[in-house]
Design a protein around this motif. Structure first.
Motif, short mmCIF file in Angstrom:
data_model
loop_
_atom_site.label_atom_id
_atom_site.label_comp_id
_atom_site.label_asym_id
_atom_site.label_seq_id
_atom_site.Cartn_x
_atom_site.Cartn_y
_atom_site.Cartn_z
N VAL A 55 19.42 -6.98 -13.22
CA VAL A 55 18.81 -7.56 -11.92
C VAL A 55 17.34 -7.72 -11.93
O VAL A 55 16.94 -6.97 -12.70
CB VAL A 55 19.31 -6.36 -10.83
CG1 VAL A 55 20.69 -6.25 -10.37
CG2 VAL A 55 18.79 -5.08 -11.13
N ALA A 56 16.74 -8.71 -11.22
CA ALA A 56 15.41 -8.84 -11.11
C ALA A 56 14.99 -9.27 -9.79
O ALA A 56 15.98 -9.88 -9.25
CB ALA A 56 14.94 -9.76 -12.44
N MET A 57 13.88 -9.22 -9.53
CA MET A 57 13.14 -9.86 -8.27
C MET A 57 11.65 -10.07 -8.56
O MET A 57 11.02 -9.65 -9.51
CB MET A 57 13.06 -8.60 -7.28
CG MET A 57 12.24 -7.50 -7.26
SD MET A 57 12.60 -6.35 -5.68
CE MET A 57 12.17 -7.13 -4.62
N ALA A 58 11.21 -10.95 -7.83
CA ALA A 58 9.92 -11.37 -8.03
C ALA A 58 9.15 -11.38 -6.42
O ALA A 58 9.87 -12.10 -5.82
CB ALA A 58 9.83 -13.01 -8.62
N ARG A 59 8.00 -11.26 -6.50
CA ARG A 59 7.14 -11.15 -5.15
C ARG A 59 5.74 -11.19 -5.27
O ARG A 59 5.32 -10.82 -6.66
CB ARG A 59 7.67 -9.79 -4.28
CG ARG A 59 8.93 -9.53 -3.97
CD ARG A 59 9.39 -10.56 -2.82
NE ARG A 59 10.65 -10.24 -2.55
CZ ARG A 59 11.84 -10.89 -2.61
NH1 ARG A 59 11.74 -11.59 -3.81
NH2 ARG A 59 13.07 -10.68 -2.32
N PRO A 60 4.85 -11.42 -4.47
CA PRO A 60 3.78 -11.53 -4.58
C PRO A 60 2.87 -10.14 -4.94
O PRO A 60 1.99 -10.09 -5.70
CB PRO A 60 2.91 -12.03 -3.44
CG PRO A 60 4.00 -12.71 -2.68
CD PRO A 60 5.73 -12.03 -3.00
N GLU A 61 3.57 -9.05 -4.66
CA GLU A 61 3.05 -7.74 -4.89
C GLU A 61 3.93 -6.73 -4.56
O GLU A 61 4.87 -6.84 -3.75
CB GLU A 61 1.71 -7.53 -4.08
CG GLU A 61 1.77 -7.54 -2.64
CD GLU A 61 0.60 -7.08 -1.90
OE1 GLU A 61 -0.41 -6.57 -2.42
OE2 GLU A 61 0.42 -7.64 -0.73
N GLY A 62 4.12 -5.36 -5.26
CA GLY A 62 4.67 -4.39 -4.84
C GLY A 62 6.14 -4.30 -4.91
O GLY A 62 6.88 -3.80 -4.18
N CYS A 63 6.89 -5.23 -6.02
CA CYS A 63 8.09 -5.20 -6.05
C CYS A 63 8.82 -4.34 -7.06
O CYS A 63 8.07 -3.99 -8.09
CB CYS A 63 8.49 -6.72 -6.35
SG CYS A 63 8.38 -7.44 -7.85
N GLY A 64 9.68 -3.67 -6.67
CA GLY A 64 10.63 -2.84 -7.82
C GLY A 64 12.01 -2.81 -7.39
O GLY A 64 12.51 -2.85 -6.37
N ILE A 65 12.78 -2.79 -8.57
CA ILE A 65 14.42 -2.93 -8.45
C ILE A 65 14.70 -1.95 -9.77
O ILE A 65 14.34 -2.08 -10.75
CB ILE A 65 14.73 -4.48 -8.53
CG1 ILE A 65 16.22 -4.50 -8.20
CG2 ILE A 65 14.54 -4.90 -9.75
CD1 ILE A 65 16.65 -6.03 -8.09
N ASP A 66 16.16 -1.77 -9.34
CA ASP A 66 16.65 -0.54 -10.41
C ASP A 66 18.19 -1.06 -10.07
O ASP A 66 18.71 -0.86 -9.12
CB ASP A 66 16.19 0.78 -10.16
CG ASP A 66 16.71 1.64 -11.56
OD1 ASP A 66 16.64 0.99 -12.74
OD2 ASP A 66 17.45 2.59 -11.20
N ILE A 67 19.02 -0.62 -11.04
CA ILE A 67 20.30 -0.64 -10.88
C ILE A 67 20.84 0.47 -11.75
O ILE A 67 20.42 0.63 -13.27
CB ILE A 67 21.19 -1.95 -11.56
CG1 ILE A 67 22.45 -1.85 -11.28
CG2 ILE A 67 20.66 -2.39 -12.93
CD1 ILE A 67 23.42 -3.28 -11.51
#
Length: 169
Positions: A55-67
């Motif tokens: 999984v992945a995500m992209a944002r201008p700031e402060g993004c976090g992801i986990d599986i």
């Protein structure tokens, strides 16, 4: 691939024109945190994998992801990961393996969004509330909402947890 697709999806959703995967270059800083290179707008990227899922995500700031896969954990893992109040909260929730996995994935996502990772100190990121659709994580006096869902794949259950643009709980 997941990180490149997350970057491309975010850019397309924010007015970018066509962009080929080869135009997105993902690097890692000295701490292992991924970043986007190659003349693209400044956006953060977060990615995670478990077994054969990513999984992945992209944002201008402060993004976090986990599986994380939902499995029964050793009692020692629960002790290392959770403080007394968190263990008490976990004790009121069932099924326990699902909720512990939600707690852990939320901590990982929040730590990635903070830019530090867990850094060997998972208790620094404190689960302060548990809801069906999100977990509240408190770090340094700030409480961050971490959204959660489950995914079934290959007869196994996984928890996906992610932050949303520095959203506070």
């Amino acid at each position: 691939i997941a990180a490149k697709d997350a970057v491309r999806t975010w850019l397309w959703g924010n007015g970018s024109g066509p962009l080929f995967p080869a135009e997105v270059v993902i690097g890692n800083d000295v701490h292992g945190k991924p970043f986007v290179r190659g003349g693209l707008p400044a956006i953060e990227v977060s990615l995670a994998h478990s077994a054969d899922l990513a999984v992945a995500m992209a944002r201008p700031e402060g993004c976090g992801i986990d599986i994380e896969e939902v499995v029964e954990r050793a009692p020692g893992a629960v002790f290392i990961a959770l403080g007394n109040a968190e263990r008490a909260l976990l004790g009121r929730l069932t099924p326990r393996p699902l909720w512990f996995t939600r707690f852990w994935a939320a901590k990982e996502a929040a730590a990635k969004a903070d830019g530090t990772g867990l850094d060997g100190a998972p208790r620094r990121f404190v689960v302060t509330a548990a809801h069906e659709d999100h977990i509240d994580i408190t770090i340094d006096g700030r409480t961050r909402r971490v959204d959660c869902t489950t995914v079934e794949h290959g007869g196994r259950t996984f928890v996906v947890a992610w932050t949303e643009n520095n959203k506070e709980a």
